[in-house]
Design a protein around this motif. Structure first.
Motif, PDB file in Angstrom:
ATOM      1  N   GLY A   1      45.896  31.566  38.690  1.00  0.00           N
ATOM      2  CA  GLY A   1      45.016  30.511  39.190  1.00  0.00           C
ATOM      3  C   GLY A   1      44.720  29.410  38.190  1.00  0.00           C
ATOM      4  O   GLY A   1      43.902  28.540  38.473  1.00  0.00           O
TER       5      GLY A   1
ATOM      6  N   HIS B   1      39.955  32.225  51.734  1.00  0.00           N
ATOM      7  CA  HIS B   1      40.853  32.033  50.603  1.00  0.00           C
ATOM      8  C   HIS B   1      40.224  32.554  49.310  1.00  0.00           C
ATOM      9  O   HIS B   1      40.887  33.244  48.515  1.00  0.00           O
ATOM     10  CB  HIS B   1      41.184  30.541  50.462  1.00  0.00           C
ATOM     11  N   SER B   2      38.960  32.262  49.092  1.00  0.00           N
ATOM     12  CA  SER B   2      38.286  32.731  47.880  1.00  0.00           C
ATOM     13  C   SER B   2      38.083  34.241  47.900  1.00  0.00           C
ATOM     14  O   SER B   2      38.209  34.907  46.869  1.00  0.00           O
ATOM     15  CB  SER B   2      36.931  32.030  47.721  1.00  0.00           C
TER      16      SER B   2
ATOM     17  N   GLN C   1      41.301  36.076  47.072  1.00  0.00           N
ATOM     18  CA  GLN C   1      41.626  35.907  45.659  1.00  0.00           C
ATOM     19  C   GLN C   1      40.742  36.776  44.775  1.00  0.00           C
ATOM     20  O   GLN C   1      41.222  37.462  43.874  1.00  0.00           O
ATOM     21  CB  GLN C   1      41.476  34.440  45.254  1.00  0.00           C
TER      22      GLN C   1
ATOM     23  N   ARG D   1      41.091  40.751  44.208  1.00  0.00           N
ATOM     24  CA  ARG D   1      42.076  41.305  43.273  1.00  0.00           C
ATOM     25  C   ARG D   1      41.426  41.996  42.084  1.00  0.00           C
ATOM     26  O   ARG D   1      41.985  42.936  41.525  1.00  0.00           O
ATOM     27  CB  ARG D   1      42.991  40.193  42.739  1.00  0.00           C
TER      28      ARG D   1
ATOM     29  N   GLU E   1      49.514  36.697  44.173  1.00  0.00           N
ATOM     30  CA  GLU E   1      49.101  35.421  43.578  1.00  0.00           C
ATOM     31  C   GLU E   1      48.898  34.381  44.680  1.00  0.00           C
ATOM     32  O   GLU E   1      49.690  33.450  44.823  1.00  0.00           O
ATOM     33  CB  GLU E   1      50.154  34.952  42.570  1.00  0.00           C
ATOM     34  N   TYR E   2      47.863  34.561  45.486  1.00  0.00           N
ATOM     35  CA  TYR E   2      47.549  33.544  46.494  1.00  0.00           C
ATOM     36  C   TYR E   2      47.141  32.256  45.769  1.00  0.00           C
ATOM     37  O   TYR E   2      46.388  32.296  44.803  1.00  0.00           O
ATOM     38  CB  TYR E   2      46.396  34.008  47.383  1.00  0.00           C
ATOM     39  N   ASN E   3      47.628  31.119  46.239  1.00  0.00           N
ATOM     40  CA  ASN E   3      47.299  29.872  45.553  1.00  0.00           C
ATOM     41  C   ASN E   3      47.002  28.767  46.562  1.00  0.00           C
ATOM     42  O   ASN E   3      46.939  29.006  47.777  1.00  0.00           O
ATOM     43  CB  ASN E   3      48.424  29.461  44.597  1.00  0.00           C
TER      44      ASN E   3
END
Length: 775
Positions: free
Chosen positions: A89, A231-232, A235, A238, A250-252
């Motif tokens: 991130g 989305h947050s 993330q 993890r 690795e969600y971005n």
């Protein structure tokens, strides 16, 4: 002590019985306090270390470093590059470009390293040497070849403009050239942690007023915030390790951007046509198509689908909706408004510290997170510390390792001779009501294969221990492999040759410590030998953790049940596994079942099995793994399963995965079983509930070094004769001796004895077998 243990911050509370001593001893007191916290509340190790550093040094040594990019630039020179070590991130490119604009060096020359990019990077650098430009080499771990030549280029090029700057971004890799690493300024960027920081970053970098105004409808802004919140959440989840995601994806921002574009188009069409939102379509596109493109694990896919099913529905448009479905001091509601400033102000009111419950997890997950952090920190310290023991009185590293090798060799189980156990298996009976015998019975074949595997492991371990001892004596050459094994045994870790073959394939079982692994070896030998010597008559339940191929055991069981129903014309392809959780442990099982088998040794993580109500319930505080009772596993057909009319609760059963280790992935998945629950299965899916065949207990390893610790300490600090027995009176009298209560040496040993008491209780809890019996 119980009250101290239950405190939220025990490191800040007085230590029972010893607080006065700890306060008086300003030199050793803080270290001993840290040791007690480390042993009794391992989850507080990180915080305890910070307090120790602050008390012994200064608070500035534990405060986060917040060097601005301007300060980093001022420290650099044309021949001193800046190396950014990338973390999930984080991307310094935007900050570098902003600085370049102020220094009138924009645009910068950017090269994304990879195959064929070395030539481009070389040309950009050579040109910038003359012009004084700035070059950014991105993802340099993909261009190690050019990195190897870059050190010589920078140091040996005669003329480089003083304004030239080289910025390098790279993931952490052992292949990075050490010379270049030494001349660089090393910088690491930790992305802001927490939902508040994540959503705030989204509403600065991704969501703008223009985006909010694209569709003039209040529901559109609600959808944007919901997607940003999701989305947050995915993330931040993890950080909880395997109970968060089996694989830390690795969600971005590209995933978020793709979802926002889809939501914009879909919502525009629904407004234009006057149709309701197709939530099934939205859920599928977000969970399966956009983010789902990164997901490789089936259970992670189910988890993500659970989030979208929970938050993408008509209820989000109601004023009473909140993302948290539990009672809390703060309710995570969707802000109302038209201006982006209103949303940013609302984000600023979010709690700075997130409860695990907002992710759907139990509060115990925070304990899991802190334990994971503490374990990683301790492992790093052990790997970087010197291996030679200091001082003249203590044993050297080689002496300690040799003693451990001799001790372990003396406790090695006997070998299994293949000719002997092959003949024994030939005489073993098969399942009831079948003519199968010997190698005609599937589970007998499975036993033969397990004996072969275990004998191979015993042979490897015995040979390795002897070779290490010989190498220390100088009888054989100390190879790099043996040297690595010496380091592992000294650190009470399992040598890699014991767990993996030359190709990296797992051949035994994974444990974080040597003591637990060796205990597992002896217990597996006892179980298989009991089965071999007594056939199935004594095997009322099987310790499934003890099998190297647990899936093979269940497959063999299904084959035998299918053969027992030969008259019913059952086919192996048609049968399915059926499980029943019993109300008692395996010791209370009286008889061997005619069909199927009993198994034991499983633990539940993320939840608790209520034996009285026979259903899934919430975990108890501070209890991460709860032992399961015995489980009956058999095989049946789908038709017969339906005819049983099983009651799994109002919303159906929770389909729990059973893993070999707490580290969850498809490779370690053994099977799945249905559990009865009164709550919706979604609840347990977000909780991350699963069963594991082995917990990562670290206490077993301590016993391998406790005796050497005490003996070494006795030589260095105070001579008090033989190792005292841990009776409440005898140890006190022995330690006081001629030194008196105020003697620092005696005090140190007394504190260590207190730690041993904790270890003894820990061993009883874990049902481990210590290598030495104290007390």
């Amino acid at each position: 002590w119980k009250k101290w243990f239950d405190e939220n911050d025990p490191e800040s509370c007085p230590v029972p019985d010893y607080e006065d001593r700890l306060v008086m001893d300003r030199t050793l007191g803080p270290l001993l306090r840290l040791c007690i916290v480390r042993f009794m509340r391992e989850d507080r190790t990180g915080i305890g270390c910070s307090q120790f550093i602050e008390s012994m040094l200064d608070s500035r040594f534990s405060a986060p470093v917040t060097d601005a990019i301007v300060d980093i630039y001022e420290e650099s020179t044309s021949r001193k590059p800046i190396l950014y070590l990338l973390t999930a991130g984080s991307d310094p490119t935007f900050s570098i470009d902003e600085l370049a604009k102020k220094r009138k060096k924009f645009p910068t020359d950017k090269v994304s390293m990879g195959e064929g990019q070395e030539k481009v990077a070389r040309e950009k650098n050579n040109a910038a040497f003359l012009t004084g430009g700035w070059v950014i080499l991105q993802n340099s771990h993909l261009g190690i070849g050019y990195m190897n030549e870059l050190e010589d280029v920078i140091l040996k090029t005669s003329e480089i403009d003083e304004a030239f700057r080289l910025w390098i971004t790279c993931e952490i890799t052992q292949r990075f050239p050490i010379g270049l690493l030494q001349i660089c300024i090393k910088v690491t960027l930790e992305p802001p942690a927490g939902l508040k920081a994540g959503i705030a970053r989204t509403y600065v970098t991704m969501v703008s007023q223009e985006l909010l105004d694209k569709i003039d409808h209040e529901k559109w802004r609600t959808l944007v915030f919901t997607q940003s919140f999701l989305h947050s959440v995915v993330q931040e989840r993890r950080k909880f390790g395997p109970i968060g995601w089996c694989v830390p994806y690795e969600y971005n921002n590209s995933d978020l951007d793709a979802c926002l574009q889809f939501l914009e188009k879909h919502f525009s069409v629904t407004i234009l046509l006057g149709t309701p939102i197709s939530w099934i379509t939205v859920q599928y596109m977000v969970a399966e198509a956009q983010y789902g493109g990164r997901i490789t694990d089936d259970l992670d896919r189910e988890l993500f689908s659970t989030y979208t099913a929970k938050w993408f529905k008509d209820e989000i448009f109601k004023q009473s909706f909140a993302f948290n479905d539990y009672q809390a001091d703060y309710n995570y509601k969707i802000p109302e408004g038209f201006e982006i400033g209103q949303f940013r102000d609302a984000v600023d009111t979010l709690p700075p510290v997130d409860s695990p419950m907002i992710f759907g997890l139990h509060p115990n997950a925070d304990l899991t997170y802190r334990l994971k952090e503490a374990a990683e920190m301790i492992a790093t310290i052990i790997e970087t510390q010197p291996k030679d023991s200091g001082g003249s009185g203590g044993k050297s590293m080689d002496e300690i390792v040799k003693d451990m090798c001799v001790d372990l060799t003396s406790r090695m189980p006997d070998d299994f001779v293949e000719e002997v156990f092959r003949a024994q298996i030939t005489k073993l009976k098969g399942p009831p009501n079948t003519p199968d015998k010997g190698f005609q019975a599937p589970l007998n074949i499975f036993l033969f294969q397990e004996l072969q595997r275990l004998q191979n492991i015993i042979k490897i371990v015995r040979t390795n221990l002897k070779n290490i001892a010989y190498a220390i004596d100088g009888t054989v050459v100390m190879t790099t492999e043996l040297l690595a094994d010496v380091g592992s045994i000294f650190d009470a870790r399992v040598p890699i040759i014991w767990t993996n073959d030359a190709s990296g394939q797992e051949i035994s079982w994974m444990m974080p410590n040597l003591g637990g692994w060796f205990t597992g070896l002896t217990e597996r030998q006892v179980m298989l030998n009991t089965w071999l010597e007594n056939s199935r008559s004594l095997m009322k339940s099987y310790w499934i953790t003890g099998f190297t191929n647990a899936q093979g055991f269940l497959t063999g069981m299904r084959q035998e049940v299918t053969r027992q129903h030969k008259k019913d014309q059952w086919a192996l392809d048609d049968v399915i596994s059926h499980t029943e959780v019993l109300a008692f442990d395996h010791e209370k099982i009286r008889d061997v079942p005619d069909e199927g088998q009993h198994i034991h040794g499983l633990f539940m993580e993320g939840g608790r099995w209520d034996r009285g109500l026979n259903r899934l319930e919430e975990s108890e505080p501070k209890k991460l793994f709860i032992g399961m009772p015995a489980i009956y596993v058999t095989a049946t057909t789908a038709k017969d399963m339906k005819a049983m009319g099983l009651n799994h609760g109002p919303s159906g059963p929770y389909n729990a995965a059973v893993y070999k280790y707490p580290k969850r992935n498809d490779r370690y998945l053994i099977f799945r079983l249905l559990l009865r629950t009164e709550l919706h299965p979604y609840h347990w899916k977000l909780r991350g509930v699963c069963l594991v065949a082995q917990t990562e207990e670290r206490s077993g390893a301590r016993w391998l070094q406790v005796e050497s610790w005490v003996r070494d300490l006795s030589r260095r600090v105070v001579s008090f004769g033989p190792l005292p027995r841990l009776g409440h009176g005898s140890a006190e009298k022995t330690l006081q001796g001629p030194y008196g209560r105020s003697c620092r040496g005696a005090f140190v040993v007394r504190m260590l004895l207190s730690v041993l008491y904790v270890l003894a209780a820990d061993e009883l809890t874990c049902r481990c077998r210590p290598s030495r019996t104290y007390a």
